[in-house]
Design an enzyme around this catalytic site. Structure first.
Site, PDB file in Angstrom:
ATOM      1  N   VAL A  19    -123.642   6.356 -77.434  1.00 54.33           N
ATOM      2  CA  VAL A  19    -122.222   6.456 -77.139  1.00 54.33           C
ATOM      3  C   VAL A  19    -121.786   5.308 -76.191  1.00 54.33           C
ATOM      4  O   VAL A  19    -122.510   4.943 -75.262  1.00 54.33           O
ATOM      5  CB  VAL A  19    -121.890   7.852 -76.546  1.00 54.33           C
ATOM      6  CG1 VAL A  19    -122.639   8.114 -75.253  1.00 54.33           C
ATOM      7  CG2 VAL A  19    -120.403   8.037 -76.357  1.00 54.33           C
ATOM      8  N   ASP A  20    -120.657   4.710 -76.527  1.00 54.74           N
ATOM      9  CA  ASP A  20    -120.056   3.638 -75.726  1.00 54.74           C
ATOM     10  C   ASP A  20    -120.841   2.320 -75.700  1.00 54.74           C
ATOM     11  O   ASP A  20    -120.546   1.453 -74.890  1.00 54.74           O
ATOM     12  CB  ASP A  20    -119.803   4.092 -74.281  1.00 54.74           C
ATOM     13  CG  ASP A  20    -118.536   4.924 -74.180  1.00 54.74           C
ATOM     14  OD1 ASP A  20    -117.781   4.973 -75.170  1.00 54.74           O
ATOM     15  OD2 ASP A  20    -118.305   5.521 -73.109  1.00 54.74           O
ATOM     16  N   LYS A  23    -120.102   0.283 -80.807  1.00 55.50           N
ATOM     17  CA  LYS A  23    -120.100   0.307 -82.279  1.00 55.50           C
ATOM     18  C   LYS A  23    -118.713   0.014 -82.852  1.00 55.50           C
ATOM     19  O   LYS A  23    -118.554  -0.844 -83.710  1.00 55.50           O
ATOM     20  CB  LYS A  23    -120.578   1.690 -82.781  1.00 55.50           C
ATOM     21  CG  LYS A  23    -121.948   2.070 -82.277  1.00 55.50           C
ATOM     22  CD  LYS A  23    -122.373   3.450 -82.736  1.00 55.50           C
ATOM     23  CE  LYS A  23    -121.628   4.592 -82.039  1.00 55.50           C
ATOM     24  NZ  LYS A  23    -121.919   4.735 -80.617  1.00 55.50           N
ATOM     25  N   HIS A  85    -123.867   9.535 -85.954  1.00 55.73           N
ATOM     26  CA  HIS A  85    -125.099  10.046 -86.539  1.00 55.73           C
ATOM     27  C   HIS A  85    -124.853  11.072 -87.627  1.00 55.73           C
ATOM     28  O   HIS A  85    -125.567  11.122 -88.616  1.00 55.73           O
ATOM     29  CB  HIS A  85    -125.985  10.641 -85.446  1.00 55.73           C
ATOM     30  CG  HIS A  85    -126.444   9.590 -84.503  1.00 55.73           C
ATOM     31  ND1 HIS A  85    -126.988   9.874 -83.286  1.00 55.73           N
ATOM     32  CD2 HIS A  85    -126.424   8.266 -84.604  1.00 55.73           C
ATOM     33  CE1 HIS A  85    -127.280   8.745 -82.684  1.00 55.73           C
ATOM     34  NE2 HIS A  85    -126.941   7.757 -83.461  1.00 55.73           N
ATOM     35  N   ASN A 135    -125.637  -5.875 -77.518  1.00 61.11           N
ATOM     36  CA  ASN A 135    -124.200  -6.085 -77.287  1.00 61.11           C
ATOM     37  C   ASN A 135    -123.848  -6.246 -75.801  1.00 61.11           C
ATOM     38  O   ASN A 135    -124.623  -5.919 -74.929  1.00 61.11           O
ATOM     39  CB  ASN A 135    -123.434  -4.897 -77.889  1.00 61.11           C
ATOM     40  CG  ASN A 135    -121.949  -5.128 -77.939  1.00 61.11           C
ATOM     41  OD1 ASN A 135    -121.487  -6.269 -78.090  1.00 61.11           O
ATOM     42  ND2 ASN A 135    -121.170  -4.066 -77.785  1.00 61.11           N
ATOM     43  N   ARG A 139    -121.215  -9.291 -70.262  1.00 60.37           N
ATOM     44  CA  ARG A 139    -121.305  -8.559 -69.001  1.00 60.37           C
ATOM     45  C   ARG A 139    -122.493  -8.983 -68.140  1.00 60.37           C
ATOM     46  O   ARG A 139    -122.663  -8.494 -67.024  1.00 60.37           O
ATOM     47  CB  ARG A 139    -121.340  -7.045 -69.263  1.00 60.37           C
ATOM     48  CG  ARG A 139    -120.001  -6.529 -69.798  1.00 60.37           C
ATOM     49  CD  ARG A 139    -119.910  -5.025 -69.777  1.00 60.37           C
ATOM     50  NE  ARG A 139    -120.258  -4.501 -68.449  1.00 60.37           N
ATOM     51  CZ  ARG A 139    -121.090  -3.481 -68.230  1.00 60.37           C
ATOM     52  NH1 ARG A 139    -121.653  -2.876 -69.236  1.00 60.37           N
ATOM     53  NH2 ARG A 139    -121.325  -3.071 -67.019  1.00 60.37           N
TER      54      ARG A 139
HETATM   55  P1  GTP Z   1    -118.582   5.965 -79.352  1.00 57.84           P
HETATM   56  O1  GTP Z   1    -117.928   5.832 -80.691  1.00 57.84           O
HETATM   57  O2  GTP Z   1    -117.793   6.798 -78.401  1.00 57.84           O
HETATM   58  O3  GTP Z   1    -120.006   6.391 -79.439  1.00 57.84           O
HETATM   59  O4  GTP Z   1    -118.597   4.520 -78.635  1.00 57.84           O
HETATM   60  P2  GTP Z   1    -118.797   3.109 -79.313  1.00 57.84           P
HETATM   61  O5  GTP Z   1    -120.249   2.793 -79.422  1.00 57.84           O
HETATM   62  O6  GTP Z   1    -117.991   2.992 -80.536  1.00 57.84           O
HETATM   63  O7  GTP Z   1    -118.253   2.149 -78.174  1.00 57.84           O
HETATM   64  P3  GTP Z   1    -116.811   1.491 -78.099  1.00 57.84           P
HETATM   65  O8  GTP Z   1    -116.665   0.442 -79.123  1.00 57.84           O
HETATM   66  O9  GTP Z   1    -115.818   2.560 -78.035  1.00 57.84           O
HETATM   67  O10 GTP Z   1    -116.933   0.740 -76.705  1.00 57.84           O
HETATM   68  C1  GTP Z   1    -117.088   1.438 -75.500  1.00 57.84           C
HETATM   69  C2  GTP Z   1    -116.527   0.615 -74.378  1.00 57.84           C
HETATM   70  O11 GTP Z   1    -117.287  -0.581 -74.230  1.00 57.84           O
HETATM   71  C3  GTP Z   1    -115.082   0.190 -74.609  1.00 57.84           C
HETATM   72  O12 GTP Z   1    -114.404   0.216 -73.379  1.00 57.84           O
HETATM   73  C4  GTP Z   1    -115.221  -1.239 -75.096  1.00 57.84           C
HETATM   74  O13 GTP Z   1    -114.086  -2.032 -74.806  1.00 57.84           O
HETATM   75  C5  GTP Z   1    -116.429  -1.721 -74.326  1.00 57.84           C
HETATM   76  N1  GTP Z   1    -117.152  -2.779 -75.020  1.00 57.84           N
HETATM   77  C6  GTP Z   1    -117.620  -2.742 -76.283  1.00 57.84           C
HETATM   78  N2  GTP Z   1    -118.238  -3.893 -76.583  1.00 57.84           N
HETATM   79  C7  GTP Z   1    -118.151  -4.670 -75.494  1.00 57.84           C
HETATM   80  C8  GTP Z   1    -118.603  -5.994 -75.187  1.00 57.84           C
HETATM   81  O14 GTP Z   1    -119.222  -6.696 -75.971  1.00 57.84           O
HETATM   82  N3  GTP Z   1    -118.324  -6.442 -73.917  1.00 57.84           N
HETATM   83  C9  GTP Z   1    -117.677  -5.706 -72.995  1.00 57.84           C
HETATM   84  N4  GTP Z   1    -117.471  -6.239 -71.805  1.00 57.84           N
HETATM   85  N5  GTP Z   1    -117.237  -4.478 -73.261  1.00 57.84           N
HETATM   86  C10 GTP Z   1    -117.468  -3.961 -74.491  1.00 57.84           C
HETATM   87 MG    MG Z   2    -116.930   4.483 -81.591  1.00 60.60          MG
HETATM   88 NA    NA Z   3    -116.494   5.063 -77.062  1.00 58.54          NA
END
Ligand code: GTP
Ligand code: MG
Ligand code: NA
Length: 457
Positions: A19-20, A23, A85, A135, A139
């Site tokens: 999560v987060d 993706k 998943h 990813n 950062r």
């Molecule tokens: P879920 O669907 O909730 O499991 O999360 P996810 O894996 O889809 O992650 P999501 O794309 O929602 O990103 C989560 C957070 O990370 C968001 O605030 C994005 O803006 C941030 N984020 C994603 N990729 C990057 C990146 O490459 N760099 C930075 N700095 N932030 C990122």
């Molecule tokens: Mg997502």
């Molecule tokens: Na998210």
């Protein structure tokens, strides 16, 4: 439309990860990169998926020509848009997955987390080849972003300290993968991609590394999956991802077609709760091109046919009972439909079963999650007595109660994303049967294992 003259279909690519870890952002970035390169064709929206055509991949990967020469023979890549998943579990296909390839997203600063391991387990179980997108490289403290640049270019322009942190983080991922029994390496250092899993550092935010991500995805799939991707002319084969209600159409199914062609009016065979369903396609729906969307109703357009690989919404009479995760096949005639019915019946019976043996009772919402749960329990040596779709009923609890008298640790019900009927609730209280309920597969199993451990102490 049929990719003219191509002999291979688009590989189906899914995105998994904790999560987060990024993706959704990564898929958005890939889509926007493709839209930005639209003079080369842009993207095609599908139901729950989008196609990035070969011309776009070639254009994005252009700066890499000397390092990763991509001469594409695939017509593009089909990315499944709604990652997760549960959805991945529903992409099932007998003995494997409809997904040809996966991207395992790992936040480079956070490293492996519980759902990263769960994703790894699912990928191993379904034998889906994958790469790791390390990813959020932007950062890394001190990172200087170079938007949309290839990784190999941007990394050269970073301070030595930044490069060192990146190396350490990659090394850590390599270590975790080694522990999981899967050799992995930074993609630039891999000589034989059949022996090592590629780690591609990216930033879904700045777009750095996306050129390599697309080039490596395209290169690996067309090189190693060629047989699987060979275009077949015959009737469609697919899988049901979701079952929905749609105004004006009643119950519809969102499906991924991985082989052949599906046409309006085709006879289709699909798995239902009470047995296989045979019906005829009334409409095939695709998202309307962006510029055509004037109102909510105009969000979809009807098409006469779809060619694999594709995500499509199918409207047909009698779909109310369809189970997500079930196969969906087109038939050329009644005779073939009968044979397909038997095949679908057999396949579903293998997944929904009752044995005489001692074991746990498993109830799940879809065929995909049921299969994933049973597989995960088998791997852990937990026997299963009953596996089925639907809410937990009183008879499920009675079943567990019988087992409980013989083996108290196995006399339980594991309920994934399903309701527990009030009579079942009452019976469980009376018989002292535990019902575990969760909507995350690994959590459900973990809860059960922890309970067994604490009971044994
Ligand atoms: P879920 O669907 O909730 O499991 O999360 P996810 O894996 O889809 O992650 P999501 O794309 O929602 O990103 C989560 C957070 O990370 C968001 O605030 C994005 O803006 C941030 N984020 C994603 N990729 C990057 C990146 O490459 N760099 C930075 N700095 N932030 C990122
Ligand atoms: Mg997502
Ligand atoms: Na998210």
């Amino acid at each position: 439309t049929r990719p003219g003259g191509r002999r291979l279909r688009q590989p189906i690519v899914v995105v998994l990860g904790h999560v987060d870890h990024g993706k959704t952002t990564l898929l958005d970035k890939i889509r926007r990169t493709a839209v930005a390169a639209k003079e080369a064709g842009g993207i095609t929206q599908h139901i729950g998926a989008s196609i990035v055509p070969a011309e776009v991949i070639e254009k994005v990967a252009e700066p890499l020509k000397k390092v990763i020469p991509v001469k594409l023979v695939i017509p593009g890549l089909l990315f499944i848009d709604t990652p997760g998943h549960e959805l991945f579990s529903n992409l099932r296909r007998r003995g494997g997955s409809v997904a040809d390839f996966a991207i395992l997203v790992v936040d480079i600063m956070e490293g492996f987390k519980p759902q990263t391991y769960e994703a790894l387990e699912l990928l191993k179980e379904r034998r889906v080849p994958f790469l790791i997108a390390a990813n959020k490289i932007d950062r890394i403290p001190g990172w200087k972003p170079h938007p949309d640049a290839p990784f190999i270019e941007t990394i050269r322009k970073q301070d030595p300290k930044v490069r060192e942190i990146l190396e350490q983080r990659v090394y850590e991922i390599v270590g975790k993968m080694y522990e999981a029994g899967l050799p992995a390496e930074l993609f630039t250092r891999i000589k034989d991609f059949r022996k090592k899993i590629a780690i591609v550092p990216v930033s879904a935010r700045t777009g750095e590394g996306i050129p390599e991500l697309l080039a490596v995805l395209a290169g690996l799939t067309q090189t190693y999956l060629r047989d699987r991707l060979r275009y077949a002319e015959g009737p469609a084969k697919g899988v049901v991802l979701e079952v929905k209600e749609m105004q004006g159409f009643g119950t519809v199914v969102d499906a991924v077609i991985y082989e052949g062609v599906l046409k309006k009016e085709d006879i289709i065979v699909v798995g239902g709760r009470e047995g296989p369903i045979v019906t005829r396609v009334r409409a095939l729906l695709m998202p309307a091109p962006l510029q055509d969307i004037r109102s909510r109703e105009a969000r979809f357009v009807q098409v006469d046919r779809v060619y694999a690989a594709a995500g499509v919404r199918i409207a047909a009479p009698g779909l109310d009972d369809v189970i997500a995760g079930s196969p969906i096949y087109a038939a050329e005639n009644e005779e073939q439909a009968r044979r397909l019915m038997e095949a679908v019946q057999r396949e579903i019976e293998e997944l929904r079963f009752r044995t005489e043996n001692i074991g746990v009772v498993v109830k799940a919402d879809t065929l995909g999650t049921l299969e994933a749960l049973v597989e995960a329990l088998r791997r852990r040596g937990v026997p299963v007595r009953l596996a089925d779709i639907g809410p937990v009923s009183r008879s499920d609890v009675l079943d567990a109660a019988v087992t409980r008298k013989i083996d108290p640790y196995l006399g339980v019900v594991l309920a994934f994303n399903v309701k527990v009927l009030p009579e079942a609730e009452e019976e469980a209280a009376r018989a002292g049967v535990r019902i575990f309920r969760e909507s995350v597969i690994y959590k459900l199993i973990e809860d059960y294992e922890e309970w067994v451990k604490s009971e044994k102490e």
